[in-house]
Design a protein around this motif. Structure first.
Motif, PDB file in Angstrom:
ATOM      1  N   VAL A 212       0.845  -1.202   0.000  1.00  0.00           N
ATOM      2  CA  VAL A 212       0.000   0.000   0.000  1.00  0.00           C
ATOM      3  C   VAL A 212       0.877   1.248   0.000  1.00  0.00           C
ATOM      4  O   VAL A 212       0.636   2.194  -0.765  1.00  0.00           O
ATOM      5  CB  VAL A 212      -0.939  -0.002   1.226  1.00  0.00           C
ATOM      6  N   ILE A 213       1.913   1.257   0.826  1.00  0.00           N
ATOM      7  CA  ILE A 213       2.838   2.388   0.888  1.00  0.00           C
ATOM      8  C   ILE A 213       3.504   2.600  -0.476  1.00  0.00           C
ATOM      9  O   ILE A 213       3.639   3.730  -0.950  1.00  0.00           O
ATOM     10  CB  ILE A 213       3.909   2.152   1.973  1.00  0.00           C
ATOM     11  N   GLU A 214       3.902   1.501  -1.109  1.00  0.00           N
ATOM     12  CA  GLU A 214       4.583   1.570  -2.411  1.00  0.00           C
ATOM     13  C   GLU A 214       3.733   2.254  -3.468  1.00  0.00           C
ATOM     14  O   GLU A 214       4.216   3.093  -4.235  1.00  0.00           O
ATOM     15  CB  GLU A 214       4.952   0.153  -2.877  1.00  0.00           C
ATOM     16  N   ARG A 215       2.434   1.907  -3.495  1.00  0.00           N
ATOM     17  CA  ARG A 215       1.554   2.493  -4.513  1.00  0.00           C
ATOM     18  C   ARG A 215       1.065   3.876  -4.111  1.00  0.00           C
ATOM     19  O   ARG A 215       0.652   4.658  -4.967  1.00  0.00           O
ATOM     20  CB  ARG A 215       0.330   1.588  -4.734  1.00  0.00           C
ATOM     21  N   GLU A 216       1.153   4.212  -2.822  1.00  0.00           N
ATOM     22  CA  GLU A 216       0.587   5.462  -2.331  1.00  0.00           C
ATOM     23  C   GLU A 216       1.558   6.635  -2.452  1.00  0.00           C
ATOM     24  O   GLU A 216       1.120   7.781  -2.597  1.00  0.00           O
ATOM     25  CB  GLU A 216       0.146   5.283  -0.873  1.00  0.00           C
ATOM     26  N   THR A 217       2.860   6.384  -2.406  1.00  0.00           N
ATOM     27  CA  THR A 217       3.815   7.494  -2.517  1.00  0.00           C
ATOM     28  C   THR A 217       5.074   7.062  -3.255  1.00  0.00           C
ATOM     29  O   THR A 217       5.522   5.925  -3.123  1.00  0.00           O
ATOM     30  CB  THR A 217       4.208   8.053  -1.137  1.00  0.00           C
ATOM     31  N   SER A 218       5.616   8.004  -4.030  1.00  0.00           N
ATOM     32  CA  SER A 218       6.893   7.767  -4.708  1.00  0.00           C
ATOM     33  C   SER A 218       7.998   8.603  -4.074  1.00  0.00           C
ATOM     34  O   SER A 218       9.106   8.678  -4.587  1.00  0.00           O
ATOM     35  CB  SER A 218       6.766   8.115  -6.191  1.00  0.00           C
ATOM     36  N   VAL A 219       7.669   9.249  -2.945  1.00  0.00           N
ATOM     37  CA  VAL A 219       8.631  10.079  -2.231  1.00  0.00           C
ATOM     38  C   VAL A 219       9.199   9.264  -1.062  1.00  0.00           C
ATOM     39  O   VAL A 219       8.483   9.000  -0.086  1.00  0.00           O
ATOM     40  CB  VAL A 219       7.976  11.373  -1.704  1.00  0.00           C
ATOM     41  N   PRO A 220      10.464   8.856  -1.129  1.00  0.00           N
ATOM     42  CA  PRO A 220      11.029   7.979  -0.095  1.00  0.00           C
ATOM     43  C   PRO A 220      10.863   8.487   1.336  1.00  0.00           C
ATOM     44  O   PRO A 220      10.559   7.699   2.240  1.00  0.00           O
ATOM     45  CB  PRO A 220      12.510   7.899  -0.482  1.00  0.00           C
ATOM     46  N   SER A 221      11.029   9.788   1.548  1.00  0.00           N
ATOM     47  CA  SER A 221      10.962  10.333   2.909  1.00  0.00           C
ATOM     48  C   SER A 221       9.566  10.249   3.516  1.00  0.00           C
ATOM     49  O   SER A 221       9.398  10.359   4.728  1.00  0.00           O
ATOM     50  CB  SER A 221      11.436  11.789   2.921  1.00  0.00           C
ATOM     51  N   GLU A 222       8.531  10.055   2.677  1.00  0.00           N
ATOM     52  CA  GLU A 222       7.151  10.010   3.169  1.00  0.00           C
ATOM     53  C   GLU A 222       6.704   8.613   3.607  1.00  0.00           C
ATOM     54  O   GLU A 222       5.652   8.465   4.218  1.00  0.00           O
ATOM     55  CB  GLU A 222       6.188  10.505   2.084  1.00  0.00           C
ATOM     56  N   ARG A 223       7.486   7.610   3.278  1.00  0.00           N
ATOM     57  CA  ARG A 223       7.034   6.238   3.509  1.00  0.00           C
ATOM     58  C   ARG A 223       6.702   5.960   4.973  1.00  0.00           C
ATOM     59  O   ARG A 223       5.642   5.412   5.280  1.00  0.00           O
ATOM     60  CB  ARG A 223       8.107   5.258   3.013  1.00  0.00           C
ATOM     61  N   VAL A 224       7.607   6.331   5.867  1.00  0.00           N
ATOM     62  CA  VAL A 224       7.362   6.051   7.292  1.00  0.00           C
ATOM     63  C   VAL A 224       6.213   6.897   7.844  1.00  0.00           C
ATOM     64  O   VAL A 224       5.490   6.464   8.744  1.00  0.00           O
ATOM     65  CB  VAL A 224       8.637   6.283   8.141  1.00  0.00           C
ATOM     66  N   THR A 225       6.039   8.095   7.267  1.00  0.00           N
ATOM     67  CA  THR A 225       4.947   8.971   7.711  1.00  0.00           C
ATOM     68  C   THR A 225       3.604   8.375   7.312  1.00  0.00           C
ATOM     69  O   THR A 225       2.663   8.326   8.125  1.00  0.00           O
ATOM     70  CB  THR A 225       5.099  10.381   7.113  1.00  0.00           C
ATOM     71  N   ILE A 226       3.489   7.926   6.081  1.00  0.00           N
ATOM     72  CA  ILE A 226       2.248   7.303   5.611  1.00  0.00           C
ATOM     73  C   ILE A 226       1.984   6.002   6.360  1.00  0.00           C
ATOM     74  O   ILE A 226       0.834   5.689   6.706  1.00  0.00           O
ATOM     75  CB  ILE A 226       2.295   7.097   4.086  1.00  0.00           C
ATOM     76  N   ALA A 227       3.041   5.252   6.648  1.00  0.00           N
ATOM     77  CA  ALA A 227       2.877   4.034   7.462  1.00  0.00           C
ATOM     78  C   ALA A 227       2.274   4.393   8.816  1.00  0.00           C
ATOM     79  O   ALA A 227       1.390   3.688   9.326  1.00  0.00           O
ATOM     80  CB  ALA A 227       4.228   3.349   7.648  1.00  0.00           C
ATOM     81  N   GLY A 228       2.715   5.518   9.384  1.00  0.00           N
ATOM     82  CA  GLY A 228       2.179   5.975  10.664  1.00  0.00           C
ATOM     83  C   GLY A 228       0.719   6.372  10.581  1.00  0.00           C
ATOM     84  O   GLY A 228      -0.077   6.083  11.485  1.00  0.00           O
TER      85      GLY A 228
END
Length: 330
Positions: A212-228
């Motif tokens: 879900v994170i992979e398809r939701e953002t292509s900005v590496p720095s946002e991955r942990v934020t979206i996971a949160g």
């Protein structure tokens, strides 16, 4: 006048000597262990650039000059190479010239976020196998010798049991390879990368969340934020309402629909987080190890909402309340 001519000659000789020293001293041995993928059709300059990008060599120019004066000039091949730290340039040239792609093989590139459906379509385009045959091979655990496959949950409504575990990378495969042989390579690659993950969560949950994170953002720095954000919404028993979870079943895994309508978000599917609480029934793509790491280590914050900063932006803004979320769009 004669003295001036001699002085000029010595200056030229000195400059040439310095130039040779710089070029030939710039790269004498490889600098690190690395897996390097050289794409088909790459020339010497592209190969040197790739090696430099991977941190294997120090100087592209030195590499090219040394190659020009070696017996391997014009003989480098495409393929996937395991470069060892401390190899001499001649050893590197020999490997690149003799251990490349085998005859009757192709390079299959699987980008991060690709689905089993997309991989099958690409294999069909390359004439390796049909999309249908590949998807059938991805629909079962039978015939694959990996103990961790038992950790993948078999839930009603899950489309392809191996979706999420077909690790994105470039593979050099025989044109006659069977779907199971190709998938085995991908599962081996997944196994190698998943060893980097440290978590108490189940592997299946990590891979679903990472997809879900992979398809939701292509900005590496946002991955942990979206996971949160996802974890915060699950804890509050809120629907995730993430577009790609509706697009996956809507487009049969091809993600080829550019505009999403409100009606699209109503699709009746166990993957659709607009209709169902919690994570999708299964992975919605095949994620990278970086997204798996984000899933295993979500950022601690109070955000519950986010949206892109503008219509043409890939970056997101994050909000703690629905009111903030709505007001920011006015």
């Amino acid at each position: 006048m004669k003295r001036k001519k001699k002085t000029g000659i010595w200056i030229i000789i000195l400059l040439l000597a310095v130039g040779v020293a710089v070029v030939f001293g710039g790269t004498t041995k490889t600098k690190k262990n690395a897996e390097v993928i050289i794409e088909e059709g790459s020339g010497s300059r592209e190969i040197a650039k790739r090696l430099k990008e991977e941190g294997v060599i120090e100087s592209q120019l030195a590499f090219l000059v040394r190659l020009k004066f070696s017996e391997y000039s014009g003989k480098l091949q495409y393929g996937t190479y395991e470069v060892k730290n401390g190899m001499s340039m001649n050893q590197l040239f020999k490997m690149l010239a003799t251990e490349g792609a085998k005859e009757n093989t192709i390079n299959l590139t699987v980008p991060e976020g690709y689905t089993a459906e997309m991989i099958g379509a690409r294999l069909e385009e390359k004439g390796v196998c049909t999309k249908k045959a590949f998807l059938e091979a991805a629909s079962t655990k039978e015939g694959y010798d990996f103990e961790w496959l038992s950790d993948i949950e078999e839930k009603e409504g899950k489309k392809y049991i191996l979706q999420g575990y077909l690790y994105p990378d470039t593979y050099n495969i025989y044109k006659t390879a069977s779907p199971k042989e190709i998938i085995t390579l991908m599962l081996e690659n997944f196994e190698k990368h998943y060893k980097e993950i440290e978590t108490d969560q189940s592997m299946d949950r990590i891979v679903i969340l990472a997809s879900v994170i992979e398809r939701e953002t292509s900005v590496p720095s946002e991955r942990v934020t979206i996971a949160g954000v996802i974890e915060n919404r699950i804890k509050k028993d809120m629907r995730l309402q993430i577009d790609p979870t509706a697009l996956y079943p809507l487009t049969d895994g091809m993600y080829d629909k550019k505009k999403v309508t409100y009606d699209d978000l109503k699709i009746d599917s166990p993957y659709n987080t607009y209709r169902n609480k919690g994570l999708p029934v299964g992975p919605i793509c095949n994620p990278s190890v970086d997204c798996m790491k984000a899933a295993a280590n979500p950022e601690k914050h109070e955000y519950l909402y986010y949206h892109t900063k503008s219509a043409d932006s890939k970056e997101h803004e994050f909000f703690k309340t629905y009111k903030e979320h709505i007001n920011s769009q006015k």
